[in-house]
Design an enzyme around this catalytic site. Structure first.
Site: not given
Length: 263
Positions: A185-187, A192, A215
């Site tokens: 996951f990432c922002t 990701c 996220i």
């Protein structure tokens, strides 16, 4: 905050853009005419954008982008603010829209790694395993200072300082991912997506997913269970809470001094 006057959008799409230089001129001229501010990055592998302005102007720019059928799948994430959180407009052509320095990872030329919906991740974290009974680990692919603002409970954090360090971190820590279902996951999803493709090439013995929309989409669709803290964003709002509002009076992490200007 839907009653706030400024619409902020973020989006990315991995798609072949051999004409990215010419495209840059058209998109820059339109954004200037609409008085938008933010950053649009273009490369032969796709587009990555963060823009803000009055809602009508922002949506006019997106509508013009969608006239090019290559961008039909692009679905910007929206949030609202009282002021424009960018100082200027920047539209640039770069070698990669998110730099990994690993030329074999080209999402625009490959099948995506499976994307996990936010609601499914929340359910798996509730029950402590995936639907096949395998243990689930969340792998944070962001820079260390971003992680310090907030992350999923128990997330794996390799303390990388730039995304191009991710492949080497995988080689050093590969064993801790074995036997598990890995959700990167990432922002907003862009890092990701590349990370999940790279992980698929490493011979892990379990499934690898990317968190669909990152996220911010997780916040939007679930309200943020199993996540603590805020989510750093690369604009003047600094960080958003699980309601996608600016995180007021946040305590700045000690690592903020090392903050990079771009993800």
């Amino acid at each position: 905050m839907q009653n706030a006057p400024i619409l902020n959008i973020s989006a990315y799409l991995f798609v072949g853009l051999p004409d990215c230089h010419a495209l840059r001129e058209r998109l820059h001229e339109l954004a200037l005419r609409l008085e938008l501010k933010g950053t649009v990055l273009l490369a032969e592998e796709g587009i990555n954008l963060f823009l803000a302005g009055p809602a009508e102007a922002v949506r006019s720019w997106v509508a013009a982008l969608h006239e090019d059928t290559r961008f039909a799948p692009l679905n910007p994430k929206e949030s609202w603010s009282e002021t424009v959180p960018f100082k200027k407009l920047l539209v640039k052509v770069k070698p990669e829209i998110i730099r990994m320095n690993h030329p074999t990872i080209r999402p625009d030329q490959a099948e995506r790694a499976p994307a996990l919906p936010a609601a499914t991740l929340a359910r798996w974290l509730d029950q402590g395993h995936d639907d096949a009974g395998r243990p689930v680990v969340t792998l944070d692919t962001r820079n260390a200072f971003e992680v310090d603002y907030g992350t999923f409970d128990g997330a794996i954090d390799w303390r990388i300082h730039k995304f191009s360090e991710f492949p080497e971190a995988v080689h050093q820590h590969r064993q801790e991912l074995m036997g598990k279902t890995v959700v990167s996951f990432c922002t907003g999803g862009i890092r990701c997506e590349k990370a999940a493709l790279y992980l698929q090439q490493q011979g892990l013995d379990g499934p690898v997913y990317q968190l669909e929309g990152g996220i911010l989409k997780y916040f939007e669709e679930t309200g943020g269970p199993h996540y603590h803290g805020s989510c750093f964003v690369f604009d003047q709002r600094e960080a958003l809470d699980a309601g996608l509002h600016p995180a007021i009076e946040i305590e700045r992490p000690a690592s903020e001094a090392h903050r990079a200007p771009q993800p």
